[in-house]
Design an enzyme around this catalytic site. Structure first.
Site, PDB file in Angstrom:
ATOM      1  N   GLU A 185       0.820  -1.229   0.000  1.00  0.00           N
ATOM      2  CA  GLU A 185       0.000   0.000   0.000  1.00  0.00           C
ATOM      3  C   GLU A 185       0.844   1.265   0.000  1.00  0.00           C
ATOM      4  O   GLU A 185       0.701   2.128   0.868  1.00  0.00           O
ATOM      5  CB  GLU A 185      -0.916   0.045   1.225  1.00  0.00           C
ATOM      6  CG  GLU A 185      -1.971  -1.018   1.236  1.00  0.00           C
ATOM      7  CD  GLU A 185      -2.914  -0.923   2.445  1.00  0.00           C
ATOM      8  OE1 GLU A 185      -2.719  -0.061   3.312  1.00  0.00           O
ATOM      9  OE2 GLU A 185      -3.859  -1.712   2.493  1.00  0.00           O
ATOM     10  N   GLU A 389      -5.368  -7.997  -1.019  1.00  0.00           N
ATOM     11  CA  GLU A 389      -6.253  -7.955   0.156  1.00  0.00           C
ATOM     12  C   GLU A 389      -7.652  -7.593  -0.293  1.00  0.00           C
ATOM     13  O   GLU A 389      -7.846  -6.702  -1.112  1.00  0.00           O
ATOM     14  CB  GLU A 389      -5.808  -6.891   1.183  1.00  0.00           C
ATOM     15  CG  GLU A 389      -4.531  -7.210   1.910  1.00  0.00           C
ATOM     16  CD  GLU A 389      -4.102  -6.100   2.879  1.00  0.00           C
ATOM     17  OE1 GLU A 389      -4.973  -5.343   3.379  1.00  0.00           O
ATOM     18  OE2 GLU A 389      -2.894  -5.988   3.121  1.00  0.00           O
TER      19      GLU A 389
END
Ligand SMILES: *[C@@H]1O[C@H](CO)[C@@H](O)[C@H](O)[C@H]1NC(C)=O
Ligand SMILES: *[C@@H]1O[C@H](CO)[C@@H](O)[C@H](O)[C@H]1NC(C)=O
Ligand SMILES: *[C@@H]1O[C@H](CO)[C@@H](O)[C@H](O)[C@H]1NC(C)=O
Ligand SMILES: *[C@@H]1O[C@H](CO)[C@@H](O)[C@H](O)[C@H]1NC(C)=O
Ligand SMILES: *[C@@H]1O[C@H](CO)[C@@H](O)[C@H](O)[C@H]1NC(C)=O
Ligand SMILES: *[C@@H]1O[C@H](CO)[C@@H](O)[C@H](O)[C@H]1NC(C)=O
Length: 499
Positions: A185, A389
């Protein structure tokens, strides 16, 4: 790590659209990987054991009383038990991260043999159960020693140290690891840690943070993350790829962004938000430079790529890792020029959460996921994608009957299948999370796990939730995704277990 509250001005409630066409795992390409994920600080525990030293997350989580990863799920000691659960579920792949300070306690230099052995053993255990490891190198938890020494990610020195850490990982684990994510991320790490100050090391301009500059640091860090990723990728390709034959990629928090109304203003605002949120990382990776709109708005605060750097970053990702949970509506809010600009004031939008902004029984918006995959295909030359995810956060102690989670997962897998059928090169899907974890935002109050962990039990007992049984059935091909199945599974499970 996930689900950042931006700033929500109101709530819109939309009815959940259930996925209408039935499908099974057999509708996916043969080599598609279905798995589940964890990360080092959130799963391992054993924070002070066998030579591990503090990461910025140890420091940050000890600065308040919202829980920490000292013990977490004790994955460090219980990895065999967890790999067994994964195998029973039929997971094809497991995504985890390597704790930099367990492997290289000072951040650079000597390798810790006990740390090395732990990851070798874990990888061996996975392989012996036929589970493909997907390894993230940097999942928010970089060495406190490097933060103290030179400011961590705000200093270019970290590029060299990160590359050396990656080198050890490729050399030691690369014969058995074919999928590497450099940075988790990257966009939300830079924003959350250096503009908002809500995750470690907690830098921002406002008094809540002891250090930082929200106007400049997120962009400096974003730049250094891209360069560090590119440097590790270059090393992998020069030194290891021929022999080890793996792939390496960067991962992004892929918040779905959709215009609130069909007004020109909202459409423009949404494009700007996409440039800031996604284009910031993706344009350099695919085309070699930041989006024009970002350069115009951020001006001199946005670092500039030299020609050489641009060439190095461009094409440095074999695939893009996508972390996707939710979609928000976007409206224009061109702000009055701020004295203290931050990432979000530069972006200049308001967001409106769809459904329940508490996220706990969030109305799922699978169409936002499908749109995102379509956007990747159309705007970024259809790169290979791993969804690293996806999942639903619920109150930790709610119930083992997490049927909302099952419905959410079904809808999102269905949306992904739609995108694949329409040409998206998506190659894998990892549920967050394999088991309940220490959540970086939210501690132990909320969780995403397929397995419940009783954190009050000294043995940290694991128990399957409905979602684990559902995934087991889906992975072994006995579940056709249609509503009756869920209902039946729910009845079966409630007959056999309860919290
Ligand atoms: C942040 O950095 C900019 C550019 O160096 C500077 O003008 C500004 O005063 C700094 N802000 C804070 C809060 O330190
Ligand atoms: C949001 O979720 C909470 C907690 O589950 C629930 O009590 C509440 O009714 C929901 N609100 C809306 C507007 O759906
Ligand atoms: C499917 O792909 C085509 C070609 O890229 C595109 O024009 C179309 O909008 C896509 N359909 C959906 C439903 O996204
Ligand atoms: C968790 O473990 C504690 C201590 O063993 C036990 O008292 C409690 O009932 C357990 N809670 C659940 C939800 O299983
Ligand atoms: C497939 O999963 C279902 C649901 O958990 C289970 O009942 C069944 O025994 C499994 N079948 C095989 C062949 O593993
Ligand atoms: C639930 O249990 C029934 C009876 O044991 C079995 O026939 C059925 O396949 C099970 N359904 C699922 C979805 O596991």
């Amino acid at each position: 790590m996930q689900s950042f509250t931006l700033f929500s001005i109101s709530l819109v409630i939309v009815l959940a659209t259930s996925y209408s066409d039935a499908f099974t795992i057999n509708d996916f390409p043969e080599d598609f990987l279905f798995g589940a994920a964890t990360s080092a600080y959130q799963w391992e525990g054993a924070a002070e054991e066998d030579g591990r030293t503090p990461s910025v997350w140890d420091t940050f989580s000890h600065s308040d009383d919202k829980g920490n990863g000292d013990i977490a799920c004790d994955g460090y000691h219980k990895y065999k038990e967890d790999v067994k659960l994964m195998a029973e579920m039929g997971l094809e792949a497991f995504r985890f991260s390597i704790s930099w300070t367990r492997l290289i306690p000072n951040g650079r230099g000597l390798v810790n043999p006990k740390g090395l052995n732990f990851y070798k053993d874990l990888i061996k255990e996975l392989r012996s159960h036929g589970i493909e490891p997907h390894v993230t190198l940097h999942h928010f938890d970089f060495p406190q020693a490097l933060e103290d020494e030179y400011g961590g990610w705000i200093n270019r020195k970290i590029i060299e140290d990160f590359t050396a850490f990656a080198d050890v990982c490729f050399r030691e684990f690369g014969d058995d690891v074919k999928l590497w994510t450099t940075i988790d991320e990257a966009n939300i790490f830079a924003i959350g840690a250096y503009s908002q100050g809500i995750v470690a090391p907690g830098h921002c301009s406002t008094p809540e943070c002891s250090t930082g500059n929200s106007s400049t640091e997120p962009y400096i860090v974003g730049h250094n993350l891209l360069l560090a990723h590119a440097s590790a990728s270059k090393l992998y390709r020069l030194k290891y790829k021929n022999k080890q034959r793996g792939s390496i990629g960067l991962s992004l928090y892929a918040l779905g962004l959709s215009p609130y109304t069909n007004s020109k203003e909202d459409e423009i605002a949404t494009e700007r938000a996409k440039d800031f949120f996604h284009g910031w990382m993706l344009k350099p990776l695919v085309f070699g430079d930041y989006p024009e709109e970002m350069k115009r708005i951020v001006g001199l605060r946005l670092p500039v790529f030299s020609e050489e750097e641009s060439e190095e970053v461009k094409g440095s990702s074999d695939y893009v890792g996508i972390i996707h949970y939710a979609t928000v509506y976007v409206t224009n809010s061109r702000p009055t020029p701020s004295l203290l600009p931050s990432f979000y004031t530069d972006m200049g939008i308001d967001t409106i959460y769809i459904g329940n902004s508490s996220f706990d029984t969030s109305v799922s918006t699978p169409w936002g996921f499908e749109n995102f995959l379509e956007y990747m295909k159309q705007s970024y030359n259809n790169p290979p994608i791993y969804v690293l995810e996806n999942g639903l956060r619920m109150k930790h102690k709610s119930t083992l009957q997490d049927s909302e989670r099952v419905e959410y997962i079904e809808a999102y897998i269905g949306a992904m299948l739609n995108a694949i059928k329409n040409g998206s090169d998506t190659r894998g899907y990892f549920l967050w999370s394999m088991i309940d974890l220490f959540e970086l935002v939210g501690g132990y109050e909320k969780s995403f796990g397929l397995y419940f962990v009783n954190f009050s039990d000294p043995g940290l007992k694991r128990s399957p939730k409905l979602s684990a049984s559902w995934y087991t059935g889906f992975l072994n091909g006995t579940i056709d995704v249609v509503t009756q199945e869920i209902t039946q599974l729910q009845r079966n499970l409630s007959a056999s277990s309860s919290l």
